[in-house]
Design a protein around this motif. Structure first.
Motif, short mmCIF file in Angstrom:
data_model
loop_
_atom_site.label_atom_id
_atom_site.label_comp_id
_atom_site.label_asym_id
_atom_site.label_seq_id
_atom_site.Cartn_x
_atom_site.Cartn_y
_atom_site.Cartn_z
N HIS A 34 -9.33 1.78 -0.65
CA HIS A 34 -8.24 1.57 0.30
C HIS A 34 -8.38 2.30 1.63
O HIS A 34 -7.62 2.02 2.56
N SER A 35 -9.30 3.26 1.72
CA SER A 35 -9.30 4.16 2.89
C SER A 35 -9.36 3.44 4.23
O SER A 35 -8.57 3.75 5.13
N SER B 119 -6.10 1.69 5.01
CA SER B 119 -5.02 2.67 5.13
C SER B 119 -5.16 3.47 6.42
O SER B 119 -4.17 3.86 7.03
N GLN C 43 2.90 6.73 -6.44
CA GLN C 43 1.92 7.50 -7.22
C GLN C 43 2.01 8.98 -6.84
O GLN C 43 1.83 9.85 -7.69
N HIS C 44 2.31 9.23 -5.59
CA HIS C 44 2.49 10.61 -5.15
C HIS C 44 3.72 11.21 -5.86
O HIS C 44 3.68 12.32 -6.38
N CYS D 24 1.86 10.23 9.12
CA CYS D 24 1.77 8.85 8.61
C CYS D 24 2.64 7.91 9.45
O CYS D 24 3.70 8.30 9.95
N ARG E 103 2.50 1.73 -3.38
CA ARG E 103 1.50 2.25 -4.32
C ARG E 103 1.27 3.74 -4.09
O ARG E 103 1.39 4.55 -5.00
N GLN E 104 1.00 4.10 -2.85
CA GLN E 104 0.66 5.50 -2.58
C GLN E 104 1.86 6.43 -2.77
O GLN E 104 1.75 7.49 -3.38
N THR F 261 0.85 -1.21 0.00
CA THR F 261 0.00 0.00 0.00
C THR F 261 0.87 1.25 0.00
O THR F 261 0.61 2.21 -0.73
N LYS G 269 -3.26 6.79 6.13
CA LYS G 269 -4.16 7.94 5.97
C LYS G 269 -4.75 8.28 7.34
O LYS G 269 -5.01 7.37 8.13
#
Ligand code: BYC
Length: 330
Positions: free
Chosen positions: A223-224, A227, A56-57, A158, A52-53, A49, A233
């Motif tokens: 995903h929220s 995450s 992508q960021h 985070c 991915r995040q 995860t 998140k």
């Protein structure tokens, strides 16, 4: 415990009781607000995860240079040009810290680039819209960086150490970006009728895409829940979107501009604005690659990768020579 609270939302998040001892110890660390560092054990899903995040960021920061870069040679004054150059360079820096943070999770920069160029990895939908006038540079700073701050300030907390630390510096720079955008808008609304119209037109075109930056509505977010249970998140997509609207509408009023939403009104009871439904069909079309500039953005990144081949090869050859000299000297 967070994990248990989230489970009640029915998004498949395990409770502490359902976890194996190692995973439970990990979750307890997160619940106690202790940062997770690269060499520590983590569930495979947590690692994936984050990759991915964060990747992508990073891609968003790099692709995000393109719409603004379009105006560097056409900035209206030398001062505006210097400010815009500094901002676009900051975005490159953000991309680099974020790629480094992702690398600590066991993926290489080349793999991440390959995922971007093959279309496997996403980047923010917002960068698939064109910058048609100078006012768009104002609107991007004000709205896009404003939305980015709203999303990224909580990411400073985070649970993954390298990501949270990268976000501290990034957020400081985003504040400057937001201010420069608002400053451009202020100048335009105090200018001629044409300039004020240009500012309104930019707000009209960037408002909805800015709301989409926060991701799908909570009911559709994949995903929220997980995450949030993992402390990646801190807020849901809808919570941040609401905060953004509440913060930005008074700023538009101060500029004397109209937010393009007939359903926008203050709701005394909730202490925030009600606003119209986001055009989710447009959002998903942009994600599928059908936005106004998707093809152009990908072509630019592909070209940059191809054009940089000689430089990467040169660096590798140099590194090999140095290594060989070092071995020979030992
Ligand atoms: N655009 O389950 P969800 C910047 C995808 S750069 C494209 O809610 P999640 C700046 C999502 O990835 C700003 N895709 O996902 C730079 C997922 O698909 P995958 C970038 C989106 O991850 C230069 C699917 O939809 N900021 O500020 O929990 C100049 C389902 O969504 C978008 C960040 O990257 C979107 N807007 O939440 C100026 C911040 N929204 O991955 C400014 C870090 C959702 O399963 N990222 N998707 O294929 C995040 O905070 C979260 O990843 C998101 C999405 C809130 C974006």
């Amino acid at each position: 415990m967070y994990a248990q609270e989230v489970k009640s939302t029915g998004k498949g998040v395990k409770s502490l009781e359902e976890m194996e001892p190692q995973e439970r110890a990990f979750q307890e660390k997160i619940d106690a607000d202790i940062k997770i560092e690269p060499k520590e054990w983590m569930p495979e899903g947590y690692r994936k995860t984050l990759i991915r995040q964060i990747s992508q960021h990073a891609h968003s920061e790099i692709v995000g240079q393109l719409p603004e870069g379009n105006w560097i040679t056409r900035a209206p004054t030398l001062e505006r040009k210097a400010i815009l150059l500094a901002k676009v360079q900051d975005e490159a820096g953000h991309g680099l810290y974020l790629y480094c943070a992702a690398e600590t999770l066991g993926i290489s920069r080349d793999q991440m680039t390959e995922q971007l160029l093959s279309g496997k990895a996403k980047y923010s939908s917002i960068f698939n819209y064109p910058t048609l006038t100078w006012a768009d540079i104002g609107a991007i700073g004000w709205l896009v960086d404003g939305a980015a701050i709203m999303n990224q300030v909580p990411l400073q907390r985070c649970s993954y150490g390298p990501y949270s630390r990268a976000m501290v510096r990034i957020c400081k720079e985003e504040s400057f970006h937001q201010r420069q955008g608002y400053d451009i808008m202020m100048k335009l609304v105090k200018g001629t009728t044409e300039q004020k119209e240009m500012a309104q037109d930019a707000l009209n075109r960037w408002w909805q895409p800015s709301l989409m930056m926060f991701g799908p509505s909570d009911k559709d977010s994949v995903h929220s829940a997980q995450s949030m249970a993992w402390g990646i998140k801190q807020n849901t997509n809808d919570e941040l979107r609401q905060k953004f609207v509440d913060q930005t509408v008074p700023q538009a009023e101060y500029l004397g501009l109209t937010v393009p939403d007939p359903d926008l009104r203050w709701n005394e009871e909730k202490g925030g604005y009600d606003f119209g439904e986001v055009d989710w069909s447009e959002f998903y079309e942009v994600l599928k690659g059908n936005g106004p500039c998707n093809a152009e953005r990908m072509a630019a990144r592909q070209k940059a990768w191809n054009d940089g081949a000689w430089f990467r090869e040169g660096l590798m050859a140099h590194a090999k020579k140095r290594e060989a000299r070092k071995v020979a000297a030992e």
